[in-house]
Design an enzyme around this catalytic site. Sequence first.
Site, mmCIF file in Angstrom:
data_model
loop_
_atom_site.group_PDB
_atom_site.id
_atom_site.type_symbol
_atom_site.label_atom_id
_atom_site.label_comp_id
_atom_site.label_asym_id
_atom_site.label_seq_id
_atom_site.Cartn_x
_atom_site.Cartn_y
_atom_site.Cartn_z
ATOM 1 N N ASP A 1 0.974 4.406 2.233
ATOM 2 C CA ASP A 1 0.452 4.997 3.460
ATOM 3 C C ASP A 1 0.868 6.457 3.514
ATOM 4 O O ASP A 1 2.038 6.795 3.277
ATOM 5 C CB ASP A 1 0.986 4.254 4.683
ATOM 6 C CG ASP A 1 0.544 2.806 4.721
ATOM 7 O OD1 ASP A 1 -0.664 2.555 4.569
ATOM 8 O OD2 ASP A 1 1.401 1.918 4.904
ATOM 9 N N ASP B 1 0.843 -1.184 0.000
ATOM 10 C CA ASP B 1 0.000 0.000 0.000
ATOM 11 C C ASP B 1 0.885 1.242 0.000
ATOM 12 O O ASP B 1 2.083 1.184 0.315
ATOM 13 C CB ASP B 1 -0.861 0.052 1.268
ATOM 14 C CG ASP B 1 -1.784 -1.143 1.407
ATOM 15 O OD1 ASP B 1 -2.028 -1.837 0.400
ATOM 16 O OD2 ASP B 1 -2.253 -1.386 2.545
#
Length: 234
Positions: free
Chosen positions: A154, A152
């Site tokens: 972040d 991901d």
Amino acid sequence: MQVCAAPPFAIEHAAPGDARWRPHDLLRLQRLQAFDNEPSWVREAFGRVPFAVVRRALAADGFVAIGVRGVGRSQRYGTWASSADVVSAVSPEALAFSCTSLAARNALPAFAALAALQDDVTGPLSAFVWGPTGGAGFELATQVPTVTASSDLDLLIRTHDKPLARNLATGLLDHLQALAQRVGVRVDAQLDTPAGGVALAEWAAGKPRVLARHARGPQLIADPWAATARGVDA
């Protein structure tokens, strides 16, 4: 943190932490104190990459709460470092524009999304101080490959000094989600508020109370910015 050391101080002497460093700052350390029942991977991981991330936890004078990162999601260790052992520090917002990924890593979805946000000088995120955390932030700070094709992106968005209206939060979330869909990566944004860390998606959803992650522990709160009046230090 999936594993955490016992505090090396009496908890009644602890406070939210040294004001020189904030949650998600990355610290380069000259030494890491060992604790009983420390996971076997911690020494090797720290020897390879002597960095740790500041975490939201109480710390007595002379200590800073940190998280050590190993290989894979299962290797996360919450502990404390001596303030005297901090060699240098870098914030997420400094990483956003002063550090670049290795050229061979630019095509990874997390870094492709980050580059798109860096180039978007008129988008809704440009109105904020922000920066990468998680694997992308760690790799930018250390220049050690950490991000994978499935990682991901972040983000930490500073909103400590000014409340974020729900409609603006919704617009910002929609913008990030559109980017995520286009690049093929999950973008997870956290708001830095006086009450602690609050997920952008949760605040934008219009819930009557949201979860704020504070050094003293998580709490459900209606207005994360109302904490300013009470003098809460996240």
